[in-house]
Write an enzyme that holds these catalytic residues in place. Structure first.
Site, PDB file in Angstrom:
ATOM      1  N   GLU A   1      51.409  -9.409  42.203  1.00 27.65           N
ATOM      2  CA  GLU A   1      51.821  -9.956  40.880  1.00 27.65           C
ATOM      3  C   GLU A   1      52.163  -8.968  40.064  1.00 27.65           C
ATOM      4  OE1 GLU A   1      48.933 -11.470  37.976  1.00 27.65           O
ATOM      5  OE2 GLU A   1      50.187 -13.342  37.557  1.00 27.65           O
TER       6      GLU A   1
ATOM      7  N   ASN B   1      56.641 -16.049  35.577  1.00 26.98           N
ATOM      8  CA  ASN B   1      55.998 -15.087  36.150  1.00 26.98           C
ATOM      9  C   ASN B   1      56.179 -15.614  37.762  1.00 26.98           C
ATOM     10  OD1 ASN B   1      53.989 -13.641  37.454  1.00 26.98           O
ATOM     11  ND2 ASN B   1      52.392 -13.996  36.216  1.00 26.98           N
TER      12      ASN B   1
ATOM     13  N   LYS C   1      55.171 -19.187  39.011  1.00 31.96           N
ATOM     14  CA  LYS C   1      53.380 -19.449  39.024  1.00 31.96           C
ATOM     15  C   LYS C   1      53.384 -20.735  37.999  1.00 31.96           C
ATOM     16  CE  LYS C   1      49.405 -16.882  37.175  1.00 31.96           C
ATOM     17  NZ  LYS C   1      49.044 -15.731  36.636  1.00 31.96           N
TER      18      LYS C   1
ATOM     19  N   GLU D   1      49.242 -14.636  28.874  1.00 34.32           N
ATOM     20  CA  GLU D   1      50.278 -15.334  29.760  1.00 34.32           C
ATOM     21  C   GLU D   1      51.102 -16.196  29.209  1.00 34.32           C
ATOM     22  OE1 GLU D   1      50.273 -15.355  34.187  1.00 34.32           O
ATOM     23  OE2 GLU D   1      48.364 -14.241  34.160  1.00 34.32           O
TER      24      GLU D   1
ATOM     25  N   CYS E   1      48.098 -15.096  41.416  1.00 37.15           N
ATOM     26  CA  CYS E   1      46.824 -14.935  40.505  1.00 37.15           C
ATOM     27  C   CYS E   1      45.923 -16.151  40.319  1.00 37.15           C
ATOM     28  CB  CYS E   1      47.122 -13.999  39.598  1.00 37.15           C
ATOM     29  SG  CYS E   1      45.601 -13.212  38.906  1.00 37.15           S
TER      30      CYS E   1
ATOM     31  N   ASN F   1      46.559 -10.081  39.533  1.00 32.45           N
ATOM     32  CA  ASN F   1      46.195  -8.852  38.550  1.00 32.45           C
ATOM     33  C   ASN F   1      44.853  -9.467  38.125  1.00 32.45           C
ATOM     34  OD1 ASN F   1      48.355  -6.475  37.537  1.00 32.45           O
ATOM     35  ND2 ASN F   1      49.192  -8.438  38.225  1.00 32.45           N
TER      36      ASN F   1
HETATM   37  N1  CDT Z   1      46.988 -12.775  36.131  1.00 33.20           N
HETATM   38  C1  CDT Z   1      46.035 -13.883  36.298  1.00 33.20           C
HETATM   39  O1  CDT Z   1      46.371 -14.788  36.305  1.00 33.20           O
HETATM   40  N2  CDT Z   1      44.508 -13.349  35.883  1.00 33.20           N
HETATM   41  C2  CDT Z   1      43.619 -14.545  35.931  1.00 33.20           C
HETATM   42  C3  CDT Z   1      42.838 -13.811  34.710  1.00 33.20           C
HETATM   43  C4  CDT Z   1      42.691 -14.721  33.629  1.00 33.20           C
HETATM   44  S1  CDT Z   1      41.291 -13.800  32.708  1.00 33.20           S
HETATM   45  C5  CDT Z   1      41.558 -14.778  31.357  1.00 33.20           C
HETATM   46  C6  CDT Z   1      42.866 -14.896  37.251  1.00 33.20           C
HETATM   47  O2  CDT Z   1      42.418 -15.826  37.467  1.00 33.20           O
HETATM   48  O3  CDT Z   1      42.344 -13.574  37.897  1.00 33.20           O
END
Ligand code: CDT
Length: 307
Positions: free
Chosen positions: A47, A110, A127, A145, A171, A196
């Site tokens: 991502e 995203n 996303k 986000e 993600c 990420n």
């Molecule tokens: N990028 C992403 O969606 N990261 C989320 C972390 C959120 S932490 C507040 C994940 O689910 O890994």
């Protein structure tokens, strides 16, 4: 005849804010070359593979924010990746931040694009499960986000990739059962994911030891319960002061980890995915035709009572 797809997961180490697009695209091209040398037919990148994970910062200025976005894909700086794909005959899925002005309004998503081994666009995913908030708050990991992205408006499409049904996810999507179920019902055989994920969450330090377990658990369950191959590429290591988890992997429809990275750097893992295993797993436990019948679900809904 037996069907296979050789899949490469291209994990990247951190992509610092100071890196230029050209430097980052160089790294992605190098990873694609390694994937092609290992005879992979498709590669998945993380991502936001072109930039630092910028939602960790609260920004106001549109020009500062939009420096992290792509308005055209491929654009001037990313075209080399598409040309490399065509030259190497390997397609890829690439996560990036999309600026869409096609409606006359500015929309930010995203996004992950699927590109074929001829370097041509196949399909797009935006996303659906956008995590975090719109403003930083004390005591929580800054994850904004929702400040920068709209909810995806394309659902969970499944694309034909050289005769293989491929779905995409990003993600936080990977933690939700409906992601895999929607893709599974759409006929997906392979799900490509980019992510990420911060190693530490300020709001839940007691769960710190579970971060990698909670990374793999839903992807293994999603693969198993929906009889799909899952290939997931992380961004990893210390990116602009935040540690990202890594743990990129390829998971079989049995739920087993078929391949896993061993670093927090740029790394390629490859697995020749046996697509016939999907039918075997369906027959044993998850025959959708047999179990997912309207009469059965009507009964379940009636017994469940009001929601
Ligand atoms: N990028 C992403 O969606 N990261 C989320 C972390 C959120 S932490 C507040 C994940 O689910 O890994």
């Amino acid at each position: 005849m037996a069907r296979h797809l050789t899949i490469a997961v291209c994990q990247t180490g951190p992509i610092q804010r100071s890196a230029t697009r050209a430097e980052t695209v160089d790294r992605l091209v190098a990873l694609l070359e390694r994937a092609a040398a290992a005879k992979a037919e498709v590669a998945v990148f993380p991502e936001m593979a072109l930039t630092s994970f910028f939602p960790r910062w609260e920004m106001e200025d549109d020009a500062e924010i939009e420096a992290f976005f792509e308005e055209a894909m491929p654009g001037q700086e990313t075209r080399r990746l598409y040309e490399a794909a065509a030259a190497l005959k390997i397609g890829f899925a690439l996560g990036y931040s999309e600026l869409d002005r096609s409606s006359g309004k500015t929309r930010r998503y995203n996004t992950m694009d699927l590109v074929g081994p001829d370097g041509k666009f196949i399909g797009r995913y935006r996303k659906m499960h956008i995590p975090g908030g719109t403003e930083a708050s004390a005591g929580t990991t800054t994850h904004l986000e929702r400040r920068y992205f709209e909810l995806g408006d394309l659902g969970f499409p499944v694309f034909d990739y050289c005769g293989v049904r491929v779905g995409l996810a990003l993600c936080n999507d990977r933690r939700w059962p409906e992601t895999y179920r929607m893709l599974g019902l759409g006929g997906a055989e392979v799900v490509l994911i980019g992510y990420n994920t911060p190693l530490l969450l300020d709001e839940a330090p007691s769960l710190g030891h579970l971060r990698m377990f909670h990374n793999h658990l839903p992807m293994q369950a999603g693969a198993y319960q929906n009889t799909v191959w899952v290939a997931a590429a992380a961004k990893a290591g210390n990116e602009d002061g935040q540690q990202l988890i890594g743990g990129s992997c390829i998971i079989a429809p049995t739920g087993e980890l078929a391949a896993q990275v061993t670093s927090l750097d740029d790394e390629v893992i490859v697995h020749r995915a046996d697509l016939d295993l999907i039918a075997v797993c369906r027959k044993v436990n998850f025959d959708f035709e047999l179990y997912r019948r309207p009469d059965q679900y009507r009964l379940i809904a009636e017994r469940a009572g009001p929601l």
